[in-house]
Design an enzyme around this catalytic site. Structure first.
Site, mmCIF file in Angstrom:
data_model
loop_
_atom_site.group_PDB
_atom_site.id
_atom_site.type_symbol
_atom_site.label_atom_id
_atom_site.label_comp_id
_atom_site.label_asym_id
_atom_site.label_seq_id
_atom_site.Cartn_x
_atom_site.Cartn_y
_atom_site.Cartn_z
ATOM 1 N N SER A 1 0.836 -1.205 0.000
ATOM 2 C CA SER A 1 0.000 0.000 0.000
ATOM 3 C C SER A 1 0.876 1.262 0.000
ATOM 4 O O SER A 1 2.039 1.223 0.419
ATOM 5 C CB SER A 1 -0.917 -0.019 1.224
ATOM 6 O OG SER A 1 -0.123 -0.090 2.385
ATOM 7 N N CYS B 1 -3.779 -4.549 -7.951
ATOM 8 C CA CYS B 1 -3.332 -3.163 -8.084
ATOM 9 C C CYS B 1 -3.617 -2.640 -9.489
ATOM 10 O O CYS B 1 -3.565 -1.444 -9.729
ATOM 11 C CB CYS B 1 -1.847 -3.051 -7.778
ATOM 12 S SG CYS B 1 -0.856 -3.910 -8.981
HETATM 13 P P1 NAD Z 1 0.502 -3.673 2.870
HETATM 14 O O1 NAD Z 1 1.147 -2.368 2.597
HETATM 15 O O2 NAD Z 1 -0.398 -3.786 4.033
HETATM 16 O O3 NAD Z 1 1.640 -4.795 3.119
HETATM 17 C C1 NAD Z 1 2.696 -4.980 2.213
HETATM 18 C C2 NAD Z 1 3.906 -5.489 2.980
HETATM 19 O O4 NAD Z 1 4.297 -4.512 3.952
HETATM 20 C C3 NAD Z 1 3.655 -6.791 3.737
HETATM 21 O O5 NAD Z 1 4.771 -7.628 3.606
HETATM 22 C C4 NAD Z 1 3.463 -6.328 5.168
HETATM 23 O O6 NAD Z 1 3.891 -7.280 6.124
HETATM 24 C C5 NAD Z 1 4.323 -5.083 5.258
HETATM 25 N N1 NAD Z 1 3.785 -4.089 6.203
HETATM 26 C C6 NAD Z 1 2.479 -3.892 6.527
HETATM 27 N N2 NAD Z 1 2.370 -2.890 7.423
HETATM 28 C C7 NAD Z 1 3.621 -2.444 7.654
HETATM 29 C C8 NAD Z 1 4.157 -1.404 8.482
HETATM 30 N N3 NAD Z 1 3.379 -0.634 9.249
HETATM 31 N N4 NAD Z 1 5.490 -1.212 8.470
HETATM 32 C C9 NAD Z 1 6.295 -1.973 7.699
HETATM 33 N N5 NAD Z 1 5.842 -2.968 6.912
HETATM 34 C C10 NAD Z 1 4.522 -3.202 6.877
HETATM 35 O O7 NAD Z 1 -0.214 -4.131 1.516
HETATM 36 P P2 NAD Z 1 -1.156 -5.384 1.291
HETATM 37 O O8 NAD Z 1 -2.472 -5.133 1.959
HETATM 38 O O9 NAD Z 1 -0.445 -6.638 1.605
HETATM 39 O O10 NAD Z 1 -1.338 -5.339 -0.304
HETATM 40 C C11 NAD Z 1 -2.310 -4.568 -0.947
HETATM 41 C C12 NAD Z 1 -1.742 -3.244 -1.428
HETATM 42 O O11 NAD Z 1 -0.645 -3.487 -2.301
HETATM 43 C C13 NAD Z 1 -2.741 -2.442 -2.252
HETATM 44 O O12 NAD Z 1 -2.619 -1.091 -1.886
HETATM 45 C C14 NAD Z 1 -2.289 -2.667 -3.686
HETATM 46 O O13 NAD Z 1 -2.660 -1.659 -4.588
HETATM 47 C C15 NAD Z 1 -0.815 -2.719 -3.497
HETATM 48 N N6 NAD Z 1 -0.158 -3.390 -4.606
HETATM 49 C C16 NAD Z 1 0.575 -2.623 -5.466
HETATM 50 C C17 NAD Z 1 1.201 -3.200 -6.553
HETATM 51 C C18 NAD Z 1 2.019 -2.367 -7.493
HETATM 52 O O14 NAD Z 1 2.786 -2.939 -8.271
HETATM 53 N N7 NAD Z 1 1.912 -1.058 -7.457
HETATM 54 C C19 NAD Z 1 1.081 -4.572 -6.776
HETATM 55 C C20 NAD Z 1 0.325 -5.325 -5.873
HETATM 56 C C21 NAD Z 1 -0.282 -4.715 -4.784
#
Ligand code: NAD
Length: 499
Positions: free
Chosen positions: A226, A281
């Site tokens: 995210s 995404c």
């Molecule tokens: P997320 O940001 O919650 O988690 C992603 C990663 O970050 C995970 O490994 C998680 O453990 C870690 N994380 C979570 N909270 C954290 C924190 N406070 N501090 C440090 N690390 C932390 O995302 P998600 O819910 O797993 O995935 C969905 C999101 O990913 C959506 O916003 C989607 O659009 C995005 N996404 C983007 C792409 C792209 O290429 N732009 C591709 C796929 C998904």
């Protein structure tokens, strides 16, 4: 209950932090496993071991590394169904879609078989009198990949493949929501001949991510998730001098021109809006028809198709269109945003709020939603919903439609549906968004091109996979050499042309 592990030095290793996260079966709402959450000490230990292993791997010639990639391709194909089953059971997406998730990752490993060619340097013979100059691409050392829940095979493979093919060791920190597939992929790479320690899968949450950012041995971080976390990681990584590419959230617009094939556009919107329960995404979450006539024609076609969508568990057969969302919290967030849409005055044409699936009442299913007459100040327009919710914003003109997409803070993907070549060309050229589809709703580039969003969808300056990945995971070193038989000039105190 099943207890998952980390993958360290080529074997499964139990967590020692005493902290765990639940892994759900999203179709039933039951906890099916728990995954250890690594402490800083566990992460640092994995990094130290990876640094040791990287020395020999980095010195291994690129064709030998490519052979590991080639063997991995065969093994991933062999285990395709097993990987897809594990993926569906933790993520919730349909079996066919799970295989697509593995397949799009696999294609990047296929691309990485070309490592010897991609890593070739540059050479200039006789750059000056007796002087040759050459540039080489060297691995960075130990790098980290931090990945999201929504593509638990594809995105880890996008990170692992190029990083390893370039001669780095990788610390992979997958999503704690669906960690089984990355562990299975690590087993596959070992079987393919990857030396122990070169790929460490460390499961965890913020604590292990912060430990990655603080560890001075780690040279680069590739993140997908995210936007707030992407932004956080990009800044923290830069502060500690790491190379970083951090891809964030999205709000992808599809513009439908009055001359478009409306049946084709409606089908495209259904697949791109509701496939994988909208948890992509590159999902289209905003339809922007140009003119009320276009909007009405589209709405007339969309509504019966949306009402006919079949929502079910991944075991529900081939006609299930999409499954549950990943967690109860994700479901609550989606429904909260739907409520805000109603409160802020959008017309909820298809209302999935009371959706329930017999036999799966505790599953995280969300019925399909379709809003018309959405305006750009509403939360359902501004925020990423990441669920099966499509919003229609009516534009009066092409300029208003393109302006809307350009003004949005996200810039991952977009599409235009039209038969007008001028409009399509203008759109592709002017739009400030990283990936553009012309009559293609989800323009995810193939492995040999690169993938990356603009604006708040991507921080950093190189994209994922394709040639950019080989640039991200290597450092260029340029050598200027002259041998004693070259022309002798005596001491030189000034820069001057080499002639
Ligand atoms: P997320 O940001 O919650 O988690 C992603 C990663 O970050 C995970 O490994 C998680 O453990 C870690 N994380 C979570 N909270 C954290 C924190 N406070 N501090 C440090 N690390 C932390 O995302 P998600 O819910 O797993 O995935 C969905 C999101 O990913 C959506 O916003 C989607 O659009 C995005 N996404 C983007 C792409 C792209 O290429 N732009 C591709 C796929 C998904």
């Amino acid at each position: 209950m099943k207890e998952l592990s980390h993958w360290i030095d080529g074997e499964h290793v139990a967590g020692t932090s005493g902290r765990f996260a639940d892994v759900f079966n999203p179709a039933t709402g039951e906890v099916q496993a728990r995954v250890p959450l690594a402490s800083k000490a566990e992460l640092d230990d994995a990094v130290a071991r990876a640094a040791e292993a990287q020395r020999a791997w980095g010195a291994t010639n690129p064709q030998k590394r490519a052979r590991v990639m080639m063997a991995a391709v065969g093994l991933i194909n062999r285990d395709m169904d097993k990987l897809a089953e594990a993926l569906s059971s933790e993520h919730g997406k349909t079996f066919v879609d799970a295989k697509g998730d593995v397949q799009r990752g696999l294609e990047v490993i296929e691309f990485c078989i070309g490592a010897p060619h991609l890593l070739k340097g540059e050479f200039t013979d006789s750059a000056g009198p007796g002087i040759d100059m050459y540039s080489m691409r060297q691995p960075l050392g130990v790098v980290a990949g931090i990945t999201p829940f929504n593509f638990p095979a594809m995105i880890p493979l996008w990170k692992m493949g190029p990083a390893l093919a370039c001669g780095n060791a990788m610390i992979l920190k997958p999503s704690e929501r669906d960690p089984s597939v990355p562990l299975m992929l690590a087993e596959i790479f070992k079987e393919a001949g990857l030396p122990d320690g070169v790929l460490q899968v460390v499961n965890g949450d913020k604590e292990s991510v912060d430990a990655i950012l603080d560890n001075p041995v780690i040279q680069a971080v590739g993140f997908v998730g995210s936007t707030p976390i992407a932004h956080y990681i990009y800044h923290r990584a830069a502060e500690t001098g790491k190379r970083a590419q951090c891809f964030g959230g999205a709000k992808n617009h599809m513009i439908i021109m009055p001359d478009a094939d409306m049946d084709q556009a409606a089908d495209a919107l259904i697949g791109a809006g509701y496939g994988a329960a909208g948890e992509r995404c590159m999902a289209i979450s905003v339809a922007v028809p140009v003119g009320d006539g276009t909007a009405d024609a589209l709405r007339e076609r969309l509504v019966p198709k949306i009402e006919a969508l079949k929502v079910g568990p991944w075991t529900g057969g081939d006609d299930v269109d999409y499954g549950p969302v990943v967690t109860a919290a994700a479901k609550e967030n989606i429904l909260r945003l739907v409520e805000s849409g109603v409160e802020q005055g959008a017309e909820l044409v298809v209302d999935g709020r009371n959706f329930s699936l017999q036999g799966y009442e505790d599953g995280f299913f969300v019925g399909p939603h379709f809003f018309d007459h959405v305006t750009t100040d509403m939360d359902i327009y501004r925020k990423e919903i990441f669920g099966p919710v499509l919003s229609m914003v009516r534009a009066k003109s092409y300029d208003e439609a393109i302006g809307m997409a350009m003004d949005h803070e996200y810039g991952n993907g977009t599409a235009i549906f039209t038969r007008d070549g001028d409009a399509a060309r203008d759109f592709a050229s002017r739009i400030n968004i990283g990936m553009v589809g012309i009559n293609v709703p989800i323009p995810v580039p193939l492995a040999y091109h690169t993938f990356g969003g603009w604006k708040k969808s991507g921080f950093g300056d190189l994209n994922q996979h394709g040639p950019d990945a080989f640039r991200f995971y290597t450092r260029t070193k340029t050598v200027t050499s002259r041998w004693p038989s070259g022309i002798k000039e005596g001491a030189a105190f000034n820069f001057k042309a080499m002639d």
